[in-house]
Design a protein around this motif. Sequence first.
Motif, mmCIF file in Angstrom:
data_model
loop_
_atom_site.group_PDB
_atom_site.id
_atom_site.type_symbol
_atom_site.label_atom_id
_atom_site.label_comp_id
_atom_site.label_asym_id
_atom_site.label_seq_id
_atom_site.Cartn_x
_atom_site.Cartn_y
_atom_site.Cartn_z
ATOM 1 N N THR A 77 0.700 -1.222 0.059
ATOM 2 C CA THR A 77 0.007 0.016 -0.122
ATOM 3 C C THR A 77 0.875 1.301 0.079
ATOM 4 N N THR A 78 1.739 1.142 0.749
ATOM 5 C CA THR A 78 2.700 2.356 0.947
ATOM 6 C C THR A 78 3.510 2.795 -0.288
ATOM 7 N N SER A 79 3.888 1.678 -0.970
ATOM 8 C CA SER A 79 4.577 1.754 -2.230
ATOM 9 C C SER A 79 3.952 2.220 -3.406
ATOM 10 N N VAL A 80 2.562 1.678 -3.365
ATOM 11 C CA VAL A 80 1.745 2.201 -4.754
ATOM 12 C C VAL A 80 1.052 3.418 -4.232
ATOM 13 N N LEU A 81 0.942 3.991 -3.111
ATOM 14 C CA LEU A 81 0.741 5.563 -2.923
ATOM 15 C C LEU A 81 1.831 6.387 -3.311
ATOM 16 N N LYS A 82 2.971 5.876 -3.145
ATOM 17 C CA LYS A 82 4.097 6.824 -3.525
ATOM 18 C C LYS A 82 4.165 6.650 -5.097
ATOM 19 N N TYR A 87 3.127 9.932 -10.117
ATOM 20 C CA TYR A 87 2.591 10.331 -11.529
ATOM 21 C C TYR A 87 1.602 11.706 -11.142
ATOM 22 N N ALA A 88 1.273 11.696 -9.885
ATOM 23 C CA ALA A 88 0.304 13.145 -9.839
ATOM 24 C C ALA A 88 1.415 14.362 -9.469
ATOM 25 N N GLN A 89 2.541 14.063 -9.166
ATOM 26 C CA GLN A 89 3.288 15.138 -8.830
ATOM 27 C C GLN A 89 2.924 15.995 -7.530
ATOM 28 N N ASP A 90 2.754 15.162 -6.541
ATOM 29 C CA ASP A 90 1.891 15.971 -5.140
ATOM 30 C C ASP A 90 0.830 16.474 -5.664
ATOM 31 N N GLY A 91 -0.154 16.186 -6.419
ATOM 32 C CA GLY A 91 -1.391 16.811 -6.676
ATOM 33 C C GLY A 91 -1.239 18.152 -7.701
ATOM 34 N N LEU A 92 -0.315 18.221 -8.435
ATOM 35 C CA LEU A 92 -0.055 19.423 -9.525
ATOM 36 C C LEU A 92 -0.753 19.030 -10.549
ATOM 37 N N LEU A 93 -1.028 17.665 -11.103
ATOM 38 C CA LEU A 93 -1.708 17.278 -12.134
ATOM 39 C C LEU A 93 -3.042 17.764 -12.181
ATOM 40 N N TYR A 94 -3.447 18.060 -11.267
ATOM 41 C CA TYR A 94 -5.142 18.468 -11.185
ATOM 42 C C TYR A 94 -5.707 19.423 -12.359
ATOM 43 N N SER A 117 -8.895 9.243 -9.676
ATOM 44 C CA SER A 117 -9.204 8.130 -8.652
ATOM 45 C C SER A 117 -9.413 6.716 -9.569
ATOM 46 N N ILE A 118 -9.592 6.923 -10.931
ATOM 47 C CA ILE A 118 -9.837 5.650 -11.728
ATOM 48 C C ILE A 118 -8.362 5.137 -11.883
ATOM 49 N N LEU A 119 -7.410 6.050 -12.157
ATOM 50 C CA LEU A 119 -6.099 5.550 -12.008
ATOM 51 C C LEU A 119 -5.532 4.757 -10.888
ATOM 52 N N ALA A 120 -5.669 5.506 -9.776
ATOM 53 C CA ALA A 120 -5.372 4.766 -8.544
ATOM 54 C C ALA A 120 -5.947 3.434 -8.215
ATOM 55 N N TYR A 121 -7.338 3.459 -8.502
ATOM 56 C CA TYR A 121 -8.175 2.098 -8.635
ATOM 57 C C TYR A 121 -7.438 1.106 -9.253
ATOM 58 N N SER A 122 -7.018 1.593 -10.691
ATOM 59 C CA SER A 122 -6.575 0.548 -11.506
ATOM 60 C C SER A 122 -5.299 0.095 -10.958
ATOM 61 N N MET A 123 -4.390 0.652 -10.256
ATOM 62 C CA MET A 123 -3.404 0.475 -10.016
ATOM 63 C C MET A 123 -3.351 -0.281 -8.929
ATOM 64 N N ALA A 124 -4.315 0.030 -7.992
ATOM 65 C CA ALA A 124 -4.511 -1.007 -6.672
ATOM 66 C C ALA A 124 -5.080 -2.261 -7.161
ATOM 67 N N LYS A 125 -5.864 -2.273 -7.806
ATOM 68 C CA LYS A 125 -6.441 -3.653 -8.539
ATOM 69 C C LYS A 125 -5.439 -4.493 -9.132
ATOM 70 N N GLU A 126 -4.423 -3.937 -9.747
ATOM 71 C CA GLU A 126 -3.252 -4.613 -10.364
ATOM 72 C C GLU A 126 -2.574 -5.293 -9.474
ATOM 73 N N LEU A 127 -2.405 -4.744 -8.062
ATOM 74 C CA LEU A 127 -1.595 -5.143 -6.904
ATOM 75 C C LEU A 127 -2.495 -6.023 -6.085
ATOM 76 N N GLY A 128 -3.651 -6.271 -6.416
ATOM 77 C CA GLY A 128 -4.507 -7.210 -5.657
ATOM 78 C C GLY A 128 -5.077 -6.721 -4.426
ATOM 79 N N MET A 129 -5.205 -5.193 -4.552
ATOM 80 C CA MET A 129 -5.807 -4.730 -3.195
ATOM 81 C C MET A 129 -7.215 -4.412 -3.415
#
Length: 392
Positions: A77-82, A87-94, A117-129
């Motif tokens: 979880t920690t690794s995927v959040l990082k 990717y989001a550059q600490d929120g500046l992608l918004y 959120s779609i991106l985060a979801y897809s990454m989390a599901k890829e990791l089995g979360m």
Amino acid sequence: MKLPVLIYPIAIIVLLSGCQSTAPAMLFPPEQLLVAPQLKGEVTEPETAEQIFTLPQHTRFELSRLIISTQSMEERTTSVLKLILSYAQDGLLYDNAATKTASETIAAGRANCLSLSILAYSMAKELGMTAVFQDVQIPEYWTSELSQTWLNGHVNLRLQHGRALRGAPGFVLLAKDIVVDFDPYSLKQQFPEHAISVNRIVAMFYNNKAAVAFASGNNAQAYRYYQAAIEADAYYAPSWSNLGVLYRTNDMHDLAERSYQQSLTLDPGSTNTLANLAYLYRQRGETAKAEPLERRVMLKRRTNPYYHLMLGNEAYKGQSYDTAIAHYEKAVALDNKNHEAYFGLARSYYAMQNNQQAASYMLKATRNAPSGYDQQRYRHKLAVLNQLSSAY
């Protein structure tokens, strides 16, 4: 979209409404309202649900390396959040107007809260979360994009950490979940949240795409996206309300009225849909029907600082600076931490060549800004204003 003088938000609702435990009955069968009208514009087929969530191969490779290099779900979880934050550059992608698939978000470097959120979801599901989308019940909130006024909503993602007990099916060990939210203001305010389905997220995606097509004058494409949204989740009330706006602007008033009624059957408390229906009645000269709806809408909106902020922004765009200032001051009176209202006051006074007042309100905007990005943006403008003030 541009609001008329009476300020009914006839724009597109984006990401409003939550998931209901039991689906309400529809007023009309969907096929009675989806009449495939002949509308202006070129049509391409909407992205499929699979395309919306698919990650590019290089991202999947990065995630597979994470699986190999982490031992526990907590580490993963920690690794995927990082990785998400990288990717989001600490929120500046918004970018509020940028609704993109997971792959497009990575390629373009810009997206809104739904796409992130779609991106985060897809990454989390890829990791089995275990990941769950959430609708955040923010107040009615308007922004200006593509020369239009938009009513917005907000979603985020909850990563669940519960683990099954051995030999005890149906029970879990409690663990702290992590909420991935790309809007710091939403997290700070702790608005109510409700889990929503993946199908609803797909419907929201199509609604956003329809809004952009509509703003660009491609009504045929907008209709196709609304049709796709309803196919994905026919119980998502904003799709029907937004379809009603499309019908109304193309002089299909009976279809517009029925679409609004369908939306209100699914979500009776939608202020925006009530306002849209009231505007339709007012436009048709049906004052007796419009007035009670207008009273209900104003009763709900008069204490919403963002409603007055929107009115201020509309007045500012019309160069009615005294009116804009009055609305911004009302917004500040209702919420003295509303940085956008302070910014509105600053730019209004600047337009009236009162640089000292403008600098004073820009300072307040800076102090109340929720993110480092906004603070930096206001500081730059404040420095310019201070230079201008000292020159006179």
